[in-house]
Write a protein that holds these residues in place. Sequence first.
Motif, PDB file in Angstrom:
ATOM      1  N   PRO A 151      40.494  -7.565 -37.306  1.00 48.50           N
ATOM      2  CA  PRO A 151      41.260  -8.656 -36.705  1.00 48.50           C
ATOM      3  C   PRO A 151      40.998  -8.889 -35.214  1.00 48.50           C
ATOM      4  O   PRO A 151      41.076 -10.037 -34.750  1.00 48.50           O
ATOM      5  N   LEU A 152      40.669  -7.861 -34.457  1.00 49.26           N
ATOM      6  CA  LEU A 152      40.386  -8.056 -33.033  1.00 49.26           C
ATOM      7  C   LEU A 152      39.111  -8.859 -32.795  1.00 49.26           C
ATOM      8  O   LEU A 152      38.875  -9.321 -31.672  1.00 49.26           O
ATOM      9  N   LEU A 153      38.302  -9.035 -33.827  1.00 50.46           N
ATOM     10  CA  LEU A 153      37.075  -9.817 -33.707  1.00 50.46           C
ATOM     11  C   LEU A 153      37.233 -11.225 -34.261  1.00 50.46           C
ATOM     12  O   LEU A 153      36.275 -12.015 -34.227  1.00 50.46           O
ATOM     13  N   PHE A 154      38.432 -11.564 -34.731  1.00 49.94           N
ATOM     14  CA  PHE A 154      38.612 -12.862 -35.385  1.00 49.94           C
ATOM     15  C   PHE A 154      38.361 -14.033 -34.448  1.00 49.94           C
ATOM     16  O   PHE A 154      37.818 -15.056 -34.851  1.00 49.94           O
ATOM     17  N   ARG A 155      38.768 -13.908 -33.177  1.00 50.12           N
ATOM     18  CA  ARG A 155      38.552 -15.016 -32.242  1.00 50.12           C
ATOM     19  C   ARG A 155      37.059 -15.230 -31.983  1.00 50.12           C
ATOM     20  O   ARG A 155      36.612 -16.360 -31.782  1.00 50.12           O
ATOM     21  N   VAL A 156      36.304 -14.151 -31.980  1.00 51.71           N
ATOM     22  CA  VAL A 156      34.846 -14.278 -31.826  1.00 51.71           C
ATOM     23  C   VAL A 156      34.276 -15.043 -33.018  1.00 51.71           C
ATOM     24  O   VAL A 156      33.465 -15.962 -32.858  1.00 51.71           O
ATOM     25  N   MET A 157      34.709 -14.669 -34.207  1.00 57.75           N
ATOM     26  CA  MET A 157      34.219 -15.355 -35.407  1.00 57.75           C
ATOM     27  C   MET A 157      34.631 -16.822 -35.407  1.00 57.75           C
ATOM     28  O   MET A 157      33.829 -17.703 -35.758  1.00 57.75           O
ATOM     29  N   GLU A 158      35.854 -17.102 -35.027  1.00 55.42           N
ATOM     30  CA  GLU A 158      36.314 -18.493 -34.996  1.00 55.42           C
ATOM     31  C   GLU A 158      35.525 -19.310 -33.982  1.00 55.42           C
ATOM     32  O   GLU A 158      35.222 -20.488 -34.218  1.00 55.42           O
ATOM     33  N   GLY A 159      35.172 -18.684 -32.863  1.00 56.94           N
ATOM     34  CA  GLY A 159      34.373 -19.386 -31.860  1.00 56.94           C
ATOM     35  C   GLY A 159      32.986 -19.729 -32.370  1.00 56.94           C
ATOM     36  O   GLY A 159      32.477 -20.832 -32.144  1.00 56.94           O
ATOM     37  N   ILE A 160      32.361 -18.790 -33.078  1.00 50.19           N
ATOM     38  CA  ILE A 160      31.021 -19.038 -33.619  1.00 50.19           C
ATOM     39  C   ILE A 160      31.062 -20.129 -34.677  1.00 50.19           C
ATOM     40  O   ILE A 160      30.163 -20.977 -34.753  1.00 50.19           O
ATOM     41  N   THR A 161      32.115 -20.145 -35.492  1.00 47.11           N
ATOM     42  CA  THR A 161      32.200 -21.150 -36.552  1.00 47.11           C
ATOM     43  C   THR A 161      32.471 -22.549 -36.010  1.00 47.11           C
ATOM     44  O   THR A 161      32.387 -23.529 -36.769  1.00 47.11           O
ATOM     45  N   ALA A 162      32.777 -22.669 -34.721  1.00 42.14           N
ATOM     46  CA  ALA A 162      32.945 -24.006 -34.138  1.00 42.14           C
ATOM     47  C   ALA A 162      31.676 -24.832 -34.281  1.00 42.14           C
ATOM     48  O   ALA A 162      31.722 -26.071 -34.292  1.00 42.14           O
ATOM     49  N   TYR A 163      30.540 -24.165 -34.393  1.00 40.34           N
ATOM     50  CA  TYR A 163      29.273 -24.877 -34.530  1.00 40.34           C
ATOM     51  C   TYR A 163      29.088 -25.465 -35.925  1.00 40.34           C
ATOM     52  O   TYR A 163      28.238 -26.329 -36.129  1.00 40.34           O
ATOM     53  N   LEU A 164      29.875 -25.044 -36.890  1.00 47.38           N
ATOM     54  CA  LEU A 164      29.645 -25.450 -38.275  1.00 47.38           C
ATOM     55  C   LEU A 164      29.731 -26.962 -38.458  1.00 47.38           C
ATOM     56  O   LEU A 164      28.900 -27.540 -39.176  1.00 47.38           O
ATOM     57  N   LEU A 165      30.696 -27.608 -37.834  1.00 55.53           N
ATOM     58  CA  LEU A 165      30.861 -29.054 -38.042  1.00 55.53           C
ATOM     59  C   LEU A 165      29.641 -29.840 -37.562  1.00 55.53           C
ATOM     60  O   LEU A 165      29.018 -30.549 -38.369  1.00 55.53           O
ATOM     61  N   PHE A 434      18.497 -26.802 -30.726  1.00 52.36           N
ATOM     62  CA  PHE A 434      19.622 -26.284 -31.504  1.00 52.36           C
ATOM     63  C   PHE A 434      20.195 -25.005 -30.903  1.00 52.36           C
ATOM     64  O   PHE A 434      21.381 -24.724 -31.066  1.00 52.36           O
ATOM     65  N   LEU A 435      19.378 -24.251 -30.176  1.00 52.76           N
ATOM     66  CA  LEU A 435      19.921 -23.110 -29.428  1.00 52.76           C
ATOM     67  C   LEU A 435      20.887 -23.606 -28.360  1.00 52.76           C
ATOM     68  O   LEU A 435      21.990 -23.061 -28.204  1.00 52.76           O
ATOM     69  N   GLY A 436      20.471 -24.638 -27.622  1.00 54.41           N
ATOM     70  CA  GLY A 436      21.351 -25.204 -26.602  1.00 54.41           C
ATOM     71  C   GLY A 436      22.635 -25.748 -27.190  1.00 54.41           C
ATOM     72  O   GLY A 436      23.735 -25.518 -26.658  1.00 54.41           O
ATOM     73  N   LEU A 437      22.523 -26.481 -28.304  1.00 53.29           N
ATOM     74  CA  LEU A 437      23.712 -27.030 -28.951  1.00 53.29           C
ATOM     75  C   LEU A 437      24.616 -25.922 -29.467  1.00 53.29           C
ATOM     76  O   LEU A 437      25.853 -26.003 -29.359  1.00 53.29           O
ATOM     77  N   PHE A 438      24.016 -24.860 -29.992  1.00 54.63           N
ATOM     78  CA  PHE A 438      24.797 -23.726 -30.501  1.00 54.63           C
ATOM     79  C   PHE A 438      25.546 -23.032 -29.366  1.00 54.63           C
ATOM     80  O   PHE A 438      26.746 -22.766 -29.481  1.00 54.63           O
ATOM     81  N   ILE A 439      24.846 -22.734 -28.278  1.00 52.85           N
ATOM     82  CA  ILE A 439      25.491 -22.061 -27.144  1.00 52.85           C
ATOM     83  C   ILE A 439      26.613 -22.925 -26.584  1.00 52.85           C
ATOM     84  O   ILE A 439      27.715 -22.432 -26.292  1.00 52.85           O
ATOM     85  N   PHE A 440      26.362 -24.226 -26.436  1.00 50.24           N
ATOM     86  CA  PHE A 440      27.367 -25.122 -25.873  1.00 50.24           C
ATOM     87  C   PHE A 440      28.607 -25.186 -26.769  1.00 50.24           C
ATOM     88  O   PHE A 440      29.740 -25.058 -26.284  1.00 50.24           O
ATOM     89  N   THR A 441      28.400 -25.365 -28.051  1.00 51.07           N
ATOM     90  CA  THR A 441      29.523 -25.508 -28.981  1.00 51.07           C
ATOM     91  C   THR A 441      30.310 -24.209 -29.116  1.00 51.07           C
ATOM     92  O   THR A 441      31.553 -24.213 -29.095  1.00 51.07           O
ATOM     93  N   VAL A 442      29.614 -23.095 -29.241  1.00 55.12           N
ATOM     94  CA  VAL A 442      30.291 -21.804 -29.375  1.00 55.12           C
ATOM     95  C   VAL A 442      31.019 -21.447 -28.070  1.00 55.12           C
ATOM     96  O   VAL A 442      32.151 -20.951 -28.096  1.00 55.12           O
ATOM     97  N   GLY A 443      30.365 -21.702 -26.940  1.00 57.14           N
ATOM     98  CA  GLY A 443      31.011 -21.434 -25.655  1.00 57.14           C
ATOM     99  C   GLY A 443      32.295 -22.222 -25.498  1.00 57.14           C
ATOM    100  O   GLY A 443      33.324 -21.684 -25.042  1.00 57.14           O
ATOM    101  N   MET A 444      32.267 -23.488 -25.876  1.00 59.98           N
ATOM    102  CA  MET A 444      33.478 -24.302 -25.808  1.00 59.98           C
ATOM    103  C   MET A 444      34.526 -23.792 -26.784  1.00 59.98           C
ATOM    104  O   MET A 444      35.724 -23.757 -26.483  1.00 59.98           O
ATOM    105  N   GLY A 445      34.098 -23.371 -27.973  1.00 65.47           N
ATOM    106  CA  GLY A 445      35.035 -22.859 -28.963  1.00 65.47           C
ATOM    107  C   GLY A 445      35.721 -21.584 -28.518  1.00 65.47           C
ATOM    108  O   GLY A 445      36.928 -21.401 -28.732  1.00 65.47           O
ATOM    109  N   LEU A 446      34.970 -20.694 -27.870  1.00 69.18           N
ATOM    110  CA  LEU A 446      35.547 -19.428 -27.405  1.00 69.18           C
ATOM    111  C   LEU A 446      36.512 -19.635 -26.235  1.00 69.18           C
ATOM    112  O   LEU A 446      37.433 -18.825 -26.037  1.00 69.18           O
ATOM    113  N   SER A 447      36.305 -20.682 -25.461  1.00 69.34           N
ATOM    114  CA  SER A 447      37.109 -20.878 -24.246  1.00 69.34           C
ATOM    115  C   SER A 447      38.428 -21.597 -24.505  1.00 69.34           C
ATOM    116  O   SER A 447      39.223 -21.761 -23.586  1.00 69.34           O
ATOM    117  N   LYS A 448      38.677 -22.015 -25.742  1.00 69.63           N
ATOM    118  CA  LYS A 448      39.869 -22.814 -26.017  1.00 69.63           C
ATOM    119  C   LYS A 448      41.134 -21.993 -26.239  1.00 69.63           C
ATOM    120  O   LYS A 448      42.240 -22.528 -26.199  1.00 69.63           O
TER     121      LYS A 448
END
Length: 467
Positions: A151-165, A434-448
């Motif tokens: 569970p302590l890693l759930f926010r990391v996983m949720e941030g990475i999945t922000a790229y899915l859409l 796609f690396l740039g898009l992935f980093i940008f999207t995941v970074g934004m997802g983790l910061s929310k």
Amino acid sequence: MYKFSSKLRLFAIVCMVLGLIGLVFGFLSVPGTVEEANEILAAQEAHHSGGEAHHEDGAAHHEEGAEHHEEANFVDEVKGEPGYSERAMAGDKDMGHAAHDDGEHMEHVLHQMQTKPWSATFIAAFFFMMIALGTLVFYAIQNAAQAGWSPLLFRVMEGITAYLLPGSVIVLLIVIFAGEHFYPWMNHELVAEDEILQGKSGYLNFPFWLIRGIIYVAGWNLYRYFVVKNSRDLDTAEGLQPYKNIFKYSIYFLAFFIVTESTMAWDWFMSMTPHWYSTLFAWYIFASIIVSAVTVIAIVTVSLKAIGQLEFVNDSHLHDLAKFMFGFSVFWTYLWFGQFMLIWYANIPEEVTYFILRIQEYNPIFFGMLILNFVFPILILMNSDFKRVSWFVVIAGIIILVGHYIDIFLLVMPSTVGPYGSFGITELAALLFFLGLFIFTVGMGLSKVSLRPKNNPFLVESEHFHY
């Protein structure tokens, strides 16, 4: 709370801009006529000192020989054209001369060269999308299993999945607009002459194929939306209803994913060579998806800890992630070998052709992929103590990701461009974009949201987890 740094944001944007420029160049630089394709082949022939095996097609336009017609037949079979299979079934090896003159062959070569930028874009797009999708699946497994360590890693996983859409929508658009560049069964004239494709037309037809693709993307993203929403609600909830919702949604999603991942693998990859099939193929794709996802979870976790985040995550959590990296690498190798060995040993022409092209034209990376995806992870992560060392895990992770990018490359390039696949400007540009898009999207997802979840009933167990 994590703050997406301006330097990392700028790096992501620069990657996207450079990648987009390179992709535009790649699409504009493909030959537009048979004459231009001939010139490229002639230049390649001269560059490789009179013609290596990889460029026998170019030499064929300067001399009439048996090798030219043999390779022309072989490429036709790979693309699923009916001429090869019909001749093979009839046992008439001499019909190649009559059915494939230089003009027909060069039209085919031109089509393959024009497909190359589409393939490069799809490979990179799917590679990063599958990381987000695999992370979502791993997240669902943890919730469905009510795992206490993660569970302590759930926010990391949720941030990475922000790229899915964005990632899944882009992949769907690529396969739609690539059309016949990828999928021979979309060519109505070809289907009309091919009994095998006619037999599969009930499944392999564009409307049904498109509907399935939309269902995949919609279903995956709907689960991600509702599970993340309930995860946020759980932080402030007085009861456990959001957690119960997460558990329920995860069960349903995993059942949905089992079906849709299999059909996605058939629709987007295996149907590139519609005469070929493997019963292990969907599992093989799944293994690549899940090991790449767990690897990225580990790398992101180490990176966040390095900048002072995730102080509540200990080396036992990293150890478990590394165990999954190790285990799924072995699982991937088992499936790779099982698929390869059975098909190669049986030596059925319509099955073994899939591997013949890859061994003949992509030999170094075909077998080198095994070293990257199996040998190195085994050597680096076999020792239990090494699984707790951050830089060891990161090194193993980078090797695994490179290996599985090559894995996707080998799934797509030989099937779509035959012997003309290579890693050049377009492939590098697609990776950068796609690396740039992935980093940008995941970074934004983790910061929310705060990286430390609250109110999960297994949170205390995760905080005190030790292995």
